[in-house]
Write a protein that holds these residues in place. Structure first.
Motif, mmCIF file in Angstrom:
data_model
loop_
_atom_site.group_PDB
_atom_site.id
_atom_site.type_symbol
_atom_site.label_atom_id
_atom_site.label_comp_id
_atom_site.label_asym_id
_atom_site.label_seq_id
_atom_site.Cartn_x
_atom_site.Cartn_y
_atom_site.Cartn_z
ATOM 1 N N ASP A 132 0.822 -1.216 0.000
ATOM 2 C CA ASP A 132 0.000 0.000 0.000
ATOM 3 C C ASP A 132 0.856 1.266 0.000
ATOM 4 O OD1 ASP A 132 -2.259 -1.555 0.000
ATOM 5 O OD2 ASP A 132 -2.596 -1.419 2.174
ATOM 6 N N LEU A 133 1.973 1.250 0.738
ATOM 7 C CA LEU A 133 2.785 2.453 0.818
ATOM 8 C C LEU A 133 3.464 2.750 -0.517
ATOM 9 C CD1 LEU A 133 3.593 4.747 2.594
ATOM 10 C CD2 LEU A 133 5.440 3.361 3.542
ATOM 11 N N ALA A 134 3.829 1.723 -1.274
ATOM 12 C CA ALA A 134 4.390 1.954 -2.608
ATOM 13 C C ALA A 134 3.354 2.596 -3.521
ATOM 14 C CB ALA A 134 4.887 0.647 -3.205
ATOM 15 N N ALA A 135 2.098 2.171 -3.399
ATOM 16 C CA ALA A 135 1.033 2.771 -4.197
ATOM 17 C C ALA A 135 0.813 4.223 -3.816
ATOM 18 C CB ALA A 135 -0.260 1.972 -4.037
ATOM 19 N N ALA A 136 1.019 4.547 -2.536
ATOM 20 C CA ALA A 136 0.857 5.931 -2.090
ATOM 21 C C ALA A 136 2.034 6.798 -2.517
ATOM 22 C CB ALA A 136 0.694 5.966 -0.573
ATOM 23 N N LEU A 137 3.236 6.253 -2.491
ATOM 24 C CA LEU A 137 4.430 7.012 -2.855
ATOM 25 C C LEU A 137 4.573 7.167 -4.359
ATOM 26 C CD1 LEU A 137 7.168 8.332 -2.032
ATOM 27 C CD2 LEU A 137 8.171 6.033 -2.178
ATOM 28 N N MET A 138 4.304 6.112 -5.099
ATOM 29 C CA MET A 138 4.544 6.122 -6.543
ATOM 30 C C MET A 138 3.244 6.267 -7.330
ATOM 31 S SD MET A 138 7.375 3.049 -6.467
ATOM 32 C CE MET A 138 7.783 3.122 -8.218
ATOM 33 N N GLU A 139 2.404 5.234 -7.268
ATOM 34 C CA GLU A 139 1.172 5.246 -8.051
ATOM 35 C C GLU A 139 0.315 4.060 -7.649
ATOM 36 O OE1 GLU A 139 -0.236 5.974 -12.622
ATOM 37 O OE2 GLU A 139 1.853 5.445 -12.255
ATOM 38 N N GLN A 269 4.824 8.208 6.763
ATOM 39 C CA GLN A 269 3.763 7.891 7.708
ATOM 40 C C GLN A 269 2.459 8.562 7.287
ATOM 41 O OE1 GLN A 269 4.642 8.955 11.752
ATOM 42 N NE2 GLN A 269 2.857 7.917 12.591
ATOM 43 N N LEU A 270 2.542 9.798 6.822
ATOM 44 C CA LEU A 270 1.356 10.496 6.351
ATOM 45 C C LEU A 270 0.788 9.825 5.107
ATOM 46 C CD1 LEU A 270 -0.627 12.826 6.525
ATOM 47 C CD2 LEU A 270 1.023 14.259 5.283
ATOM 48 N N LEU A 271 1.660 9.389 4.215
ATOM 49 C CA LEU A 271 1.201 8.717 2.993
ATOM 50 C C LEU A 271 0.485 7.411 3.318
ATOM 51 C CD1 LEU A 271 4.189 9.272 0.527
ATOM 52 C CD2 LEU A 271 1.908 10.282 0.422
ATOM 53 N N SER A 272 0.907 6.736 4.375
ATOM 54 C CA SER A 272 0.240 5.493 4.752
ATOM 55 C C SER A 272 -1.201 5.748 5.171
ATOM 56 C CB SER A 272 1.006 4.796 5.885
ATOM 57 O OG SER A 272 0.914 5.540 7.094
ATOM 58 N N VAL A 273 -1.484 6.980 5.602
ATOM 59 C CA VAL A 273 -2.849 7.362 5.973
ATOM 60 C C VAL A 273 -3.617 7.856 4.755
ATOM 61 C CG1 VAL A 273 -4.247 8.905 7.406
ATOM 62 C CG2 VAL A 273 -2.117 7.943 8.309
ATOM 63 N N PRO A 289 3.748 17.090 6.999
ATOM 64 C CA PRO A 289 3.094 16.797 8.271
ATOM 65 C C PRO A 289 3.661 17.654 9.380
ATOM 66 C CG PRO A 289 4.678 15.079 7.721
ATOM 67 C CD PRO A 289 4.580 15.998 6.525
ATOM 68 N N SER A 290 2.851 17.896 10.406
ATOM 69 C CA SER A 290 3.341 18.682 11.527
ATOM 70 C C SER A 290 4.515 17.973 12.173
ATOM 71 C CB SER A 290 2.214 18.870 12.556
ATOM 72 O OG SER A 290 1.121 19.541 11.962
#
Length: 298
Positions: A132-139, A269-273, A289-290
């Motif tokens: 999932d994190l690769a999909a959030a970071l890349m596509e 971490q933000l991308l995972s959300v 992120p803050s």
């Protein structure tokens, strides 16, 4: 063909698999341990009568296609698949093209890396598994047709979303060189694979840069140890890049991790959300992120 041994082997493999393992409902009054014969036949795309005859040591020699279906239906390991072929008197054929089948253990590994973006790529740089994190970071690769999941095609032919080449990664030009070299080596390993030949032809016709690099005949490629993604939502994300070779499948596991406590780690971490990145949508303002209390003093 050793019919008796193959029959016993098939029975033993069938009886160890539960319906849940094969994605089938258990159903009422199940007395048979493991799968029923008709269920294996259904999963292997063969008739129940033929499969029954195989288990009774009365069937003629199965084709390579039937053996492949049985191996898939019975969830055989690579060693078990080869054993089945030898029992059938049909030694496994060398692959005509790059393998796109990812072992379940590797898929499980990707899911167990929640703080790392990870993909599996084929010998021709096609993304064939991701977390999932690769999909959030890349596509969001699941939203793409298979044709568009090839990274060497993307780096040379695009699309270059928001004017960014290959997700805005800092080493896109170096990756283009490395991907060309890997593709030339793969083309030599799979000279009879029409998909590989089609990919090379498409790149030669569509990219002068690729044609120039292809003509160099270089085949050595060193991957970058770190790189920065320019993400449209969280901004720059700098990651370490580690590549693990899966030699028997001619595949690579690529793992992207950020330094603990760094702004890039917070961005991941933000991308995972946030979830998968859809590159076809409009760009959104980059934001960070803050900062956590630990990072305020750094």
């Amino acid at each position: 063909m050793d019919r008796q041994e193959m029959a016993a082997f098939l029975r033993s493999r069938r009886e160890r698999i539960s319906p849940a393992d094969a994605g089938l409902p258990r159903g009422p009054r199940r007395r048979t341990p493991g799968l029923r014969r008709e269920e294996v036949a259904q999963l292997a795309f063969i008739s129940t009568e033929y499969y029954t005859r195989l288990e009774q040591a009365r069937a003629p020699r199965p084709s390579h296609e039937v053996l492949a279906g049985l191996a898939r239906a019975l969830r055989l390991t690579d060693a078990e698949r080869d054993h089945l072929h030898h029992l059938a008197g049909a030694p496994p054929l060398p692959p005509a093209g790059p393998s796109r089948e990812v072992r379940q253990s590797i898929r499980d590994l990707l899911r167990r890396l929640p703080q790392a973006a990870a993909t599996v790529t084929s010998a021709t740089s096609e993304v064939i598994a991701w977390n999932d994190l690769a999909a959030a970071l890349m596509e969001d690769f699941s939203a793409l047709p298979r044709h568009d999941r090839n990274l060497v095609r993307r780096v040379f032919l695009g699309p270059h979303t928001h004017g960014q080449r290959l997700y805005g990664v800092s080493d896109a030009n170096e990756f283009a060189v490395q991907a060309t070299q890997r593709l030339r080596a793969a083309a030599a390993r799979y000279p009879d694979d029409p998909e590989t030949a089609e990919l090379v032809g498409e790149l030669l016709a569509g990219s002068e840069e690729f044609a120039r690099l292809w003509d160099s005949h270089d085949v050595s490629a060193d991957s970058a140890l770190s790189k920065t993604f320019q993400h449209p939502v969280v901004g720059p994300v700098t990651v370490n890049c580690d590549v693990l070779d899966i030699t028997d499948r001619d595949q690579q596991v690529v793992i992207y991790t950020a330094e603990p406590g760094s702004p890039s780690a917070e961005a991941l971490q933000l991308l995972s959300v946030i979830g998968p990145r859809h590159t076809t949508g409009p760009a959104r303002p980059a934001r960070r992120p803050s900062p956590s209390p630990q990072s305020c003093s750094t």
